[in-house]
Design a protein around this motif. Sequence first.
Motif, mmCIF file in Angstrom:
data_model
loop_
_atom_site.group_PDB
_atom_site.id
_atom_site.type_symbol
_atom_site.label_atom_id
_atom_site.label_comp_id
_atom_site.label_asym_id
_atom_site.label_seq_id
_atom_site.Cartn_x
_atom_site.Cartn_y
_atom_site.Cartn_z
ATOM 1 N N ARG A 16 0.826 -1.207 0.000
ATOM 2 C CA ARG A 16 0.000 0.000 0.000
ATOM 3 C C ARG A 16 0.863 1.262 0.000
ATOM 4 O O ARG A 16 0.567 2.233 -0.692
ATOM 5 N N HIS A 17 1.947 1.247 0.761
ATOM 6 C CA HIS A 17 2.855 2.392 0.794
ATOM 7 C C HIS A 17 3.467 2.637 -0.580
ATOM 8 O O HIS A 17 3.572 3.786 -1.041
ATOM 9 N N HIS A 18 3.883 1.553 -1.232
ATOM 10 C CA HIS A 18 4.476 1.686 -2.564
ATOM 11 C C HIS A 18 3.477 2.284 -3.547
ATOM 12 O O HIS A 18 3.810 3.200 -4.312
ATOM 13 N N LEU A 19 2.248 1.785 -3.508
ATOM 14 C CA LEU A 19 1.231 2.280 -4.428
ATOM 15 C C LEU A 19 0.836 3.719 -4.111
ATOM 16 O O LEU A 19 0.572 4.512 -5.024
ATOM 17 N N LEU A 20 0.806 4.069 -2.826
ATOM 18 C CA LEU A 20 0.492 5.440 -2.442
ATOM 19 C C LEU A 20 1.529 6.402 -3.029
ATOM 20 O O LEU A 20 1.189 7.457 -3.580
ATOM 21 N N LEU A 21 2.802 6.013 -2.942
ATOM 22 C CA LEU A 21 3.864 6.849 -3.504
ATOM 23 C C LEU A 21 3.797 6.902 -5.028
ATOM 24 O O LEU A 21 4.070 7.938 -5.640
ATOM 25 N N GLU A 22 3.416 5.793 -5.634
ATOM 26 C CA GLU A 22 3.232 5.758 -7.091
ATOM 27 C C GLU A 22 2.140 6.751 -7.506
ATOM 28 O O GLU A 22 2.291 7.502 -8.479
ATOM 29 N N LEU A 23 1.039 6.748 -6.766
ATOM 30 C CA LEU A 23 -0.068 7.651 -7.087
ATOM 31 C C LEU A 23 0.343 9.108 -6.927
ATOM 32 O O LEU A 23 -0.009 9.957 -7.749
ATOM 33 N N LEU A 24 1.089 9.414 -5.878
ATOM 34 C CA LEU A 24 1.544 10.789 -5.678
ATOM 35 C C LEU A 24 2.535 11.209 -6.765
ATOM 36 O O LEU A 24 2.533 12.365 -7.206
ATOM 37 N N ALA B 296 -5.405 -3.081 -5.522
ATOM 38 C CA ALA B 296 -6.633 -2.663 -4.834
ATOM 39 C C ALA B 296 -7.850 -3.291 -5.492
ATOM 40 O O ALA B 296 -8.793 -3.727 -4.815
ATOM 41 N N ASP B 297 -7.846 -3.365 -6.812
ATOM 42 C CA ASP B 297 -8.973 -3.933 -7.547
ATOM 43 C C ASP B 297 -9.196 -5.408 -7.217
ATOM 44 O O ASP B 297 -10.335 -5.892 -7.219
ATOM 45 N N THR B 298 -8.114 -6.142 -6.970
ATOM 46 C CA THR B 298 -8.259 -7.571 -6.695
ATOM 47 C C THR B 298 -9.050 -7.839 -5.416
ATOM 48 O O THR B 298 -9.591 -8.935 -5.235
ATOM 49 N N GLU B 299 -9.122 -6.847 -4.535
ATOM 50 C CA GLU B 299 -9.854 -7.020 -3.276
ATOM 51 C C GLU B 299 -11.338 -6.681 -3.412
ATOM 52 O O GLU B 299 -12.131 -6.994 -2.535
ATOM 53 N N GLN B 300 -11.711 -6.021 -4.513
ATOM 54 C CA GLN B 300 -13.103 -5.628 -4.718
ATOM 55 C C GLN B 300 -13.925 -6.789 -5.288
ATOM 56 O O GLN B 300 -13.567 -7.366 -6.312
ATOM 57 N N ASN B 301 -15.029 -7.131 -4.619
ATOM 58 C CA ASN B 301 -15.919 -8.214 -5.072
ATOM 59 C C ASN B 301 -15.133 -9.494 -5.370
ATOM 60 O O ASN B 301 -15.397 -10.194 -6.352
ATOM 61 N N LYS B 302 -14.190 -9.791 -4.512
ATOM 62 C CA LYS B 302 -13.239 -10.883 -4.753
ATOM 63 C C LYS B 302 -13.924 -12.236 -4.944
ATOM 64 O O LYS B 302 -13.594 -12.992 -5.858
ATOM 65 N N ASP B 303 -14.886 -12.546 -4.074
ATOM 66 C CA ASP B 303 -15.553 -13.852 -4.146
ATOM 67 C C ASP B 303 -16.377 -13.990 -5.427
ATOM 68 O O ASP B 303 -16.417 -15.067 -6.043
#
Length: 265
Positions: A6-14, A78-85
């Motif tokens: 999450r930290h890596h992706l947060l920095l990527e987004l910034l 992040a997308d992989t966690e959405q509606n995963k089942d």
Amino acid sequence: MLEKQRHHLLLELLAEMGYASVPVLSNKLKASEATIRRDITKLSKRKALTKIRGGAQSNNVSSQIHERRHLKGSVFLADTEQNKDIKALIAEKAVSLCEEGESIIINGGSSTFMMKDALASRHLNILTNSFALAQELADNSDNQVTLPGGELYRKQSIILSSFENDGISNYHGSKMFMGTPAIGEFGLMETDPMLVLSEQKLLKQADQLIVLADSSKIGKRSSLILCSLDKVNILITDNKVEPRFLELFEKHKIQVITVAVPDSE
């Protein structure tokens, strides 16, 4: 998602956006605002970003992330966690449509990534631009996996190329599987021109287009049209799709396959 990821992706987004508010980062990373605030505080102490009122700003001097091209669209992890089942049920149904030894194409995305578990026991020839899926299949299956040439886009975990000689034209698949951020009256939609270019190249190499989309994607709109509904052969979704959209797909001669999900989903 692990804190480190999450930290890596947060920095990527910034690095991509310059600065962002806590609600924006919370939405993109699918984490609570309290979690994002804690992440910003931790990364600020490490001088990886600059903490500002209500959000964070990229720190080009201290950040370890270098300037690179980005794609519009959501974050793969992040997308992989959405509606995963639900995605897992849809993906399992998708793999069941394949015959042993068949050559198929799988476009990168969180929905198609979920095909990994059902593919583990199969023997197929697979062309995919999903770096994450290729890694999974290489480690956990006997499938023959082919990757196109190109550049790795980490945020979406896909390989894309602006050039024609990326190897895609040398491959033929009887079926192409792909997800989508939106599908409805305007057709199959995408978020970035580079994704449209890549997916149109893949479409040319397949006999059939099979779309994996849970009901949250049905009827939504995005900024770009990949193709009309007439190009879609099969749509695999869940049983919560509104009847008006089922009628729309039937009108365009799309075979709709639904998986049953519990009411609590």
